[in-house]
Design an enzyme around this catalytic site. Structure first.
Site, PDB file in Angstrom:
ATOM      1  N   CYS A  75       0.866  -1.174   0.000  1.00  0.00           N
ATOM      2  CA  CYS A  75       0.000   0.000   0.000  1.00  0.00           C
ATOM      3  C   CYS A  75       0.914   1.238   0.000  1.00  0.00           C
ATOM      4  O   CYS A  75       1.637   1.475   0.976  1.00  0.00           O
ATOM      5  CB  CYS A  75      -0.889  -0.009   1.235  1.00  0.00           C
ATOM      6  SG  CYS A  75      -1.943   1.439   1.325  1.00  0.00           S
ATOM      7  N   CYS A 199      -5.041   6.133  -4.274  1.00  0.00           N
ATOM      8  CA  CYS A 199      -4.319   4.860  -4.129  1.00  0.00           C
ATOM      9  C   CYS A 199      -2.887   5.096  -4.606  1.00  0.00           C
ATOM     10  O   CYS A 199      -2.665   5.417  -5.781  1.00  0.00           O
ATOM     11  CB  CYS A 199      -5.010   3.790  -4.970  1.00  0.00           C
ATOM     12  SG  CYS A 199      -4.089   2.236  -4.998  1.00  0.00           S
TER      13      CYS A 199
END
Ligand SMILES: N[C@@H](CCC[C@H](N)C(=O)O)C(=O)O
Length: 262
Positions: A75, A199
């Site tokens: 991530c 993201c």
């Protein structure tokens, strides 16, 4: 048992952070999904544990879970947020090295922003001139469109994510609009199964795919996500994208305590 948590966000991609250097927090899938639930829990796109890394001489280890409670791949925004968290805990000052599921990362502060090193990209798959697949620590499908404002990202993202293209493992799905060396992006995230406000690995994938497709020039591009602005820097050396850096905000939001069943 009570566990302290810290809420962070990076361009609106939000995370529950737990300092788990004592390994007391036992992360079950059900508990993480409940904590990340926006109605029955704290609410977040994912939960991140900061742990000690014993085998390598780095500052800490990052363990990332999506909001569905499952551990997942890298991530990028979470990586930037855990760096800010490590600073808040007094573990690091201006820069650090940490281990994540995909390997070693380096990060440093640039005033209020956090710059995070991302893995090299060796392979970019082209479906056609406007559609690509690549892995930037997490898998990303990138579609370039003339406009992304009115798109039903939840519906279209879920359709591509669950298509035969990606099988059971799925992929994150990015919709990108390029305007004169500047890009807008909207992302459907695997494991959240919805659009998120940003993201980091998706922004990185979009920047690399845009350069590969000759939609941008130069080695740095600004990317506007719904929740904020990020930037990606990179070099292209012998057909490999190297020295990739994801730069953007990483903000502490609030802290609290989780009451966990023993
Ligand atoms: N929000 C993340 C991506 C998190 C991983 C992704 N949902 C997956 O499971 O592939 C980012 O900032 O990179």
């Amino acid at each position: 048992m009570k566990t302290s948590f810290y809420k962070y966000q990076g361009a609106g991609n939000d995370f529950i952070m737990v300092d788990n250097r004592n390994l007391e927090f036992k992360a079950s899938t059900a508990l993480i999904a409940k904590l990340c639930n926006r109605r029955f829990g704290i609410g977040a796109d994912g939960l991140i544990l900061l742990e000690n890394e014993v085998e390598n001489s780095v500052d800490f280890k990052m363990v990332y879970y999506n909001s569905d409670g499952n551990e997942s791949t890298l991530c990028g925004n979470g990586g930037r947020c855990i760096v800010a968290f490590a600073k808040q805990l007094g573990i690091i000052q201006k820069s650090c090295h940490f281990m994540a599921i995909d390997g070693l990362h380096q990060a440093h502060f640039e005033a209020e922003l956090v710059s995070l090193s991302m893995p090299d990209v060796h392979l970019i798959q082209s479906y056609h001139s406007e559609s690509f697949y690549l892995n930037t620590g997490s898998p990303h499908h990138v579609d370039f469109l003339s406009s992304i404002a009115g798109l039903d990202v939840q519906k279209e993202g879920a359709r591509i994510r669950n298509s035969n293209l990606y099988g059971k493992a799925g992929s994150n799905i990015n919709f990108v609009e390029v305007q004169d060396n500047f890009m807008k992006i909207r992302t459907y995230e695997r494991g959240v199964e919805d659009e998120t406000l940003a993201c980091g690995t998706g922004v990185t994938a979009a920047a690399i795919a845009a350069h590969f497709a000759k939609k941008i020039t130069g080695n740095e591009v600004a990317v506007q996500a719904i929740g904020g602005d990020l930037a990606v820097r990179f070099l292209l050396q012998n057909q490999v994208y190297t020295h990739i850096e994801l730069v953007g905000p990483a903000k502490f939001v609030f802290k609290g305590e989780i009451e966990c069943e023993a």
